[in-house]
Design a protein around this motif. Sequence first.
Motif, mmCIF file in Angstrom:
data_model
loop_
_atom_site.group_PDB
_atom_site.id
_atom_site.type_symbol
_atom_site.label_atom_id
_atom_site.label_comp_id
_atom_site.label_asym_id
_atom_site.label_seq_id
_atom_site.Cartn_x
_atom_site.Cartn_y
_atom_site.Cartn_z
ATOM 1 N N MET A 50 0.849 -1.192 0.000
ATOM 2 C CA MET A 50 0.000 0.000 0.000
ATOM 3 C C MET A 50 0.891 1.249 0.000
ATOM 4 S SD MET A 50 -3.073 1.164 2.546
ATOM 5 C CE MET A 50 -4.258 0.182 1.664
ATOM 6 N N GLN A 51 0.494 2.204 -0.777
ATOM 7 C CA GLN A 51 1.235 3.462 -0.873
ATOM 8 C C GLN A 51 1.106 4.242 0.436
ATOM 9 O OE1 GLN A 51 -0.325 6.190 -3.764
ATOM 10 N NE2 GLN A 51 1.650 7.161 -4.092
ATOM 11 N N ARG A 52 2.201 4.925 0.832
ATOM 12 C CA ARG A 52 2.228 5.703 2.070
ATOM 13 C C ARG A 52 2.213 7.197 1.763
ATOM 14 N NH1 ARG A 52 3.972 4.114 6.793
ATOM 15 N NH2 ARG A 52 5.561 5.692 7.002
ATOM 16 N N TYR A 53 1.850 7.976 2.773
ATOM 17 C CA TYR A 53 1.994 9.428 2.679
ATOM 18 C C TYR A 53 3.479 9.755 2.636
ATOM 19 C CZ TYR A 53 -2.902 10.595 3.615
ATOM 20 O OH TYR A 53 -4.258 10.752 3.519
ATOM 21 N N SER A 54 3.788 10.939 2.161
ATOM 22 C CA SER A 54 5.189 11.374 2.114
ATOM 23 C C SER A 54 5.682 11.626 3.537
ATOM 24 C CB SER A 54 5.305 12.655 1.292
ATOM 25 O OG SER A 54 4.606 13.707 1.922
ATOM 26 N N LEU A 55 6.999 11.591 3.699
ATOM 27 C CA LEU A 55 7.590 11.820 5.019
ATOM 28 C C LEU A 55 7.191 13.183 5.602
ATOM 29 C CD1 LEU A 55 9.332 10.804 7.325
ATOM 30 C CD2 LEU A 55 11.335 11.721 6.111
ATOM 31 N N PRO A 56 7.242 14.282 4.821
ATOM 32 C CA PRO A 56 6.798 15.569 5.394
ATOM 33 C C PRO A 56 5.335 15.527 5.868
ATOM 34 C CG PRO A 56 8.028 15.956 3.386
ATOM 35 C CD PRO A 56 7.812 14.477 3.469
ATOM 36 N N ALA A 57 4.462 14.869 5.125
ATOM 37 C CA ALA A 57 3.052 14.778 5.528
ATOM 38 C C ALA A 57 2.924 13.995 6.830
ATOM 39 C CB ALA A 57 2.223 14.124 4.426
ATOM 40 N N ILE A 58 3.676 12.912 6.957
ATOM 41 C CA ILE A 58 3.624 12.089 8.174
ATOM 42 C C ILE A 58 4.150 12.873 9.376
ATOM 43 C CG2 ILE A 58 4.592 10.041 9.297
ATOM 44 C CD1 ILE A 58 4.501 8.692 6.479
ATOM 45 N N VAL A 59 5.289 13.536 9.202
ATOM 46 C CA VAL A 59 5.880 14.311 10.304
ATOM 47 C C VAL A 59 4.938 15.430 10.736
ATOM 48 C CG1 VAL A 59 7.780 15.872 10.919
ATOM 49 C CG2 VAL A 59 8.265 13.714 9.750
ATOM 50 N N LEU A 60 4.380 16.163 9.780
ATOM 51 C CA LEU A 60 3.457 17.251 10.120
ATOM 52 C C LEU A 60 2.196 16.717 10.796
ATOM 53 C CD1 LEU A 60 3.894 19.506 6.964
ATOM 54 C CD2 LEU A 60 4.517 20.098 9.322
ATOM 55 N N HIS A 61 1.671 15.604 10.316
ATOM 56 C CA HIS A 61 0.479 15.007 10.918
ATOM 57 C C HIS A 61 0.702 14.733 12.403
ATOM 58 C CE1 HIS A 61 -1.917 11.504 12.248
ATOM 59 N NE2 HIS A 61 -2.873 12.011 11.510
ATOM 60 N N TRP A 62 1.809 14.041 12.722
ATOM 61 C CA TRP A 62 2.047 13.640 14.110
ATOM 62 C C TRP A 62 2.462 14.807 14.995
ATOM 63 C CZ3 TRP A 62 -0.292 9.668 15.825
ATOM 64 C CH2 TRP A 62 -0.627 8.638 14.937
ATOM 65 N N LEU A 63 3.225 15.751 14.463
ATOM 66 C CA LEU A 63 3.572 16.943 15.250
ATOM 67 C C LEU A 63 2.318 17.737 15.617
ATOM 68 C CD1 LEU A 63 6.779 18.475 13.606
ATOM 69 C CD2 LEU A 63 6.522 17.691 15.966
ATOM 70 N N ILE A 64 1.468 17.956 14.621
ATOM 71 C CA ILE A 64 0.240 18.714 14.863
ATOM 72 C C ILE A 64 -0.673 17.953 15.815
ATOM 73 C CG2 ILE A 64 -1.878 19.590 13.783
ATOM 74 C CD1 ILE A 64 -0.107 20.236 11.296
ATOM 75 N N ALA A 65 -0.790 16.641 15.632
ATOM 76 C CA ALA A 65 -1.646 15.842 16.513
ATOM 77 C C ALA A 65 -1.184 15.946 17.966
ATOM 78 C CB ALA A 65 -1.646 14.377 16.061
ATOM 79 N N LEU A 66 0.106 15.783 18.178
ATOM 80 C CA LEU A 66 0.627 15.869 19.553
ATOM 81 C C LEU A 66 0.441 17.264 20.133
ATOM 82 C CD1 LEU A 66 3.879 13.728 19.167
ATOM 83 C CD2 LEU A 66 1.771 13.110 20.397
ATOM 84 N N LEU A 67 0.683 18.293 19.324
ATOM 85 C CA LEU A 67 0.505 19.670 19.803
ATOM 86 C C LEU A 67 -0.961 19.978 20.113
ATOM 87 C CD1 LEU A 67 2.931 21.866 17.686
ATOM 88 C CD2 LEU A 67 2.786 21.761 20.174
ATOM 89 N N ILE A 68 -1.879 19.475 19.288
ATOM 90 C CA ILE A 68 -3.305 19.709 19.541
ATOM 91 C C ILE A 68 -3.712 19.065 20.862
ATOM 92 C CG2 ILE A 68 -5.624 19.036 18.788
ATOM 93 C CD1 ILE A 68 -4.722 19.665 15.909
ATOM 94 N N ILE A 69 -3.277 17.832 21.084
ATOM 95 C CA ILE A 69 -3.616 17.141 22.333
ATOM 96 C C ILE A 69 -3.021 17.883 23.527
ATOM 97 C CG2 ILE A 69 -3.228 15.028 23.665
ATOM 98 C CD1 ILE A 69 -3.386 13.549 20.872
#
Length: 178
Positions: free
Chosen positions: A1-20
């Motif tokens: 299965m195709q994955r998101y790009s590394l920048p998209a993954i890093v931004l997703h998790w950084l933003i998720a942790l910051l939101i929480i």
Amino acid sequence: MQRYSLPAIVLHWLIALLIIATFTLGLVMTEIQGLTPTKLRYFSWHKWAGVTVLALATLRLLWRLRSKPPAYPAAMPAWQIRAAHALHGLLYVLMFAVPLSGYFYSLAAGVPVVYFGLFSLPVLIEADPVLKPVLGALHYWLNMVLAACVAVHVLAAFKHVLVDRDGIVQRMSPFPTK
């Protein structure tokens, strides 16, 4: 299965942790009675985190406009794809609306936002005792909607892992599997 790009993954998790973290800090700081040094420190941290979420969300949106996400599995029902698109769209709107409402709430309260104590964000509105409670309520309710959307997003991820077992969560996982 195709994955998101590394920048998209890093931004997703950084933003998720910051939101929480920002949401949790907001709940804690508003429960502190009076105007204590701890409460003031938490308010500063909350604002810094909110501004950082806004900046990272801007980067994420720009990256998303430039980079096509991986396709959903062919077996995924159309209604689930539409629901996923709607939820992701709402999450993007809220990643901007929540910090902006907090920023304007702070300004209406007559308190400038000074990012990490280094520079002041522009004062776009003057202190306004009538607007302050309206913006405070707006910021609160946008946060509650964001928390609900995050919960639905997490529950959907668990469904894909535990029920569907379709590998869709691996597209955004920071830990790729072979």
